[in-house]
Design an enzyme around this catalytic site. Structure first.
Site, PDB file in Angstrom:
ATOM      1  N   ILE A 120      18.222  24.418  95.305  1.00 21.82           N
ATOM      2  CA  ILE A 120      19.007  25.146  96.037  1.00 21.82           C
ATOM      3  C   ILE A 120      19.545  26.452  95.477  1.00 21.82           C
ATOM      4  O   ILE A 120      19.824  27.517  96.096  1.00 21.82           O
ATOM      5  CB  ILE A 120      20.346  24.517  96.641  1.00 21.82           C
ATOM      6  CG1 ILE A 120      19.801  23.294  97.576  1.00 21.82           C
ATOM      7  CG2 ILE A 120      21.350  25.190  97.174  1.00 21.82           C
ATOM      8  CD1 ILE A 120      20.920  22.312  98.144  1.00 21.82           C
ATOM      9  N   SER A 155      30.089  18.817  97.703  1.00 24.52           N
ATOM     10  CA  SER A 155      29.100  17.732  98.250  1.00 24.52           C
ATOM     11  C   SER A 155      29.774  16.756  99.328  1.00 24.52           C
ATOM     12  O   SER A 155      30.951  16.765  99.453  1.00 24.52           O
ATOM     13  CB  SER A 155      28.277  17.059  97.296  1.00 24.52           C
ATOM     14  OG  SER A 155      27.670  15.831  97.824  1.00 24.52           O
ATOM     15  N   TYR A 201      30.626  11.296  90.258  1.00 27.06           N
ATOM     16  CA  TYR A 201      30.012  12.421  91.145  1.00 27.06           C
ATOM     17  C   TYR A 201      30.800  12.761  92.140  1.00 27.06           C
ATOM     18  O   TYR A 201      31.232  13.835  92.557  1.00 27.06           O
ATOM     19  CB  TYR A 201      28.785  11.963  91.505  1.00 27.06           C
ATOM     20  CG  TYR A 201      28.056  13.297  92.391  1.00 27.06           C
ATOM     21  CD1 TYR A 201      27.312  14.325  91.431  1.00 27.06           C
ATOM     22  CD2 TYR A 201      27.817  13.287  93.598  1.00 27.06           C
ATOM     23  CE1 TYR A 201      26.705  15.231  92.190  1.00 27.06           C
ATOM     24  CE2 TYR A 201      27.232  14.149  94.209  1.00 27.06           C
ATOM     25  CZ  TYR A 201      26.397  15.302  93.417  1.00 27.06           C
ATOM     26  OH  TYR A 201      25.880  16.430  94.091  1.00 27.06           O
ATOM     27  N   LYS A 250      33.223  16.296  92.776  1.00 26.12           N
ATOM     28  CA  LYS A 250      32.711  17.112  93.774  1.00 26.12           C
ATOM     29  C   LYS A 250      34.095  17.429  94.722  1.00 26.12           C
ATOM     30  O   LYS A 250      34.249  18.505  95.308  1.00 26.12           O
ATOM     31  CB  LYS A 250      31.947  16.747  94.745  1.00 26.12           C
ATOM     32  CG  LYS A 250      30.306  16.562  94.211  1.00 26.12           C
ATOM     33  CD  LYS A 250      29.770  18.099  94.044  1.00 26.12           C
ATOM     34  CE  LYS A 250      29.287  18.458  92.745  1.00 26.12           C
ATOM     35  NZ  LYS A 250      28.940  19.759  92.572  1.00 26.12           N
TER      36      LYS A 250
END
Ligand SMILES: *[C@@H]1O[C@H](CO)[C@@H](O)[C@H](O)[C@H]1NC(C)=O
Ligand SMILES: *[C@@H]1O[C@H](CO)[C@@H](O)[C@H](O)[C@H]1NC(C)=O
Ligand SMILES: *[C@@H]1O[C@H](CO)[C@@H](O)[C@H](O)[C@H]1NC(C)=O
Length: 340
Positions: free
Chosen positions: A64, A188, A218, A222
């Site tokens: 990305i 995310s 994670y 985020k």
């Protein structure tokens, strides 16, 4: 007879879902020209890859940052690829220059696992670049396990959040001088699963299964990206520097990871079919970083090239302030570097 009938319906449903998802994906729709502007994209390798198992759902984000950098270069920007892997970064640089015919694409080493690297990078940029119009905090990874960095932080938290927090602080003077300028944080959808506790944000959970713990770290990192964005937007109000955050999408679900044999092949093929491509995954970043209609818009969350409401704990200003203070400590910021 019954069996083949079901099979046909499954195929029809699969194709319909694919078409639905394709139609739902929006393009960035921005025709902004970036000639004379400088953009930094962290984690802009060709094959940046992260895979995190969260409740057996895996997230995969490929390239990305690379597509974002490629898009900026095609708009005429000076683009700085900030990556850890020199070979992959040089490969990306070469490909972007070749494809866009924009020679103004450079690579600088940035290793998010090391504050020393972040500081060296920022010092170099401060000394050599005239301006920073766009900073995309894109670098991130999952599945890094229960490790500490040399700076004493949980590795996932440092790579996905604390280092970007530090980098943003160190570059802010130049970003302000280049205003109107934009900071774009790539979070995310995993943030929704976060169970972030301020006092434990730097600890790998050891009371749950390690792969769940990885997913939890994670998700927490985020959510921290989102809280950082709202707090920074408040601190920067009136400066003409905007800061926004987004979900890139690009999700592959691996719910059926443990299905056996032939069925797995079919399921995997379908999952691959439903990946967002890197081009699709980068659209929201490009939209938030360049779109003229977002001039002056700050502190907002985006998904699929649209602003969406902040959910649950992500819109808790009290939590945002506490996480900010904790991150100042974890990033070992000097008092002169703190944003008042
Ligand atoms: C972003 O949108 C513009 C305008 O629609 C398009 O020309 C460009 O190709 C898009 N960028 C990417 C990477 O798809
Ligand atoms: C950035 O460079 C300016 C001079 O161009 C200097 O005054 C400033 O202290 C530098 N900032 C950092 C963080 O190194
Ligand atoms: C953690 O989960 C994985 C996958 O479900 C499993 O293989 C493993 O045995 C579990 N470990 C523990 C300590 O429960």
């Amino acid at each position: 007879m019954f069996c083949s009938c079901i099979f046909i319906w499954l195929i029809v449903a699969a194709v319909a879902l694919k078409i639905y998802l394709k139609l739902r994906n929006r393009q960035n729709g921005s025709y902004a020209c970036l000639v004379g502007k400088t953009a930094i994209v962290t984690g802009s390798n060709t094959d940046f890859y992260t895979k995190t198992v969260i409740f057996t759902i895996a997230f995969k984000i490929i390239g990305i940052g690379y597509i974002t950098a490629l898009d900026f270069a095609s708009r005429g920007a000076r683009v700085i690829l900030a990556c850890r892997n020199e070979n992959k970064a040089k490969d990306a640089q070469w490909k972007i220059i070749k494809e866009t015919k924009n020679p103004n694409v450079i690579y600088k080493l940035l290793d998010m696992t090391s504050f020393e690297s972040v500081r060296n990078f920022a010092k170099d940029i401060n000394a050599t670049e005239e301006r920073i119009d766009i900073l995309v905090n894109n670098a991130g990874a999952g599945g890094l396990g229960n490790h500490k960095t040399g700076d004493g932080n949980q590795i996932t938290m440092q790579v996905n959040h604390i280092s970007g927090f530090l980098l943003t602080h160190l570059l802010l003077d130049k970003i302000k001088k280049s205003a109107p300028s934009r900071i774009v944080n790539v979070a995310s959808i995993a943030a929704r699963w976060s169970k972030l506790k301020v006092e434990k944000m730097n600890n790998f959970p050891t009371d749950i299964n390690a792969s769940l713990a990885d997913g939890q770290m994670y998700a927490n990192s985020k959510l921290a990206n989102i809280l950082f964005t709202t707090e920074l937007a408040a601190k920067l109000s009136g400066t003409d520097v905007t800061v926004n955050v987004l979900h890139p999408g690009a999700i592959k679900t691996e719910i059926f990871r443990r299905v056996p044999g032939i069925l797995k092949i079919i399921v995997d093929a379908l999952a691959n079919l439903y990946f967002k491509t890197p081009e699709e995954g980068a659209q929201t970043t490009i939209y938030v970083a360049t779109s003229k209609e977002l001039q002056g818009v700050t502190g907002k969350l985006f998904d699929n090239c649209k602003q969406i409401e902040l959910y649950g704990v992500a819109k808790n200003p009290d939590l945002a302030t506490k996480v900010w203070t904790k991150c100042e400590e974890l990033a070992k910021l000097k008092s002169a570097e703190k944003i008042k």
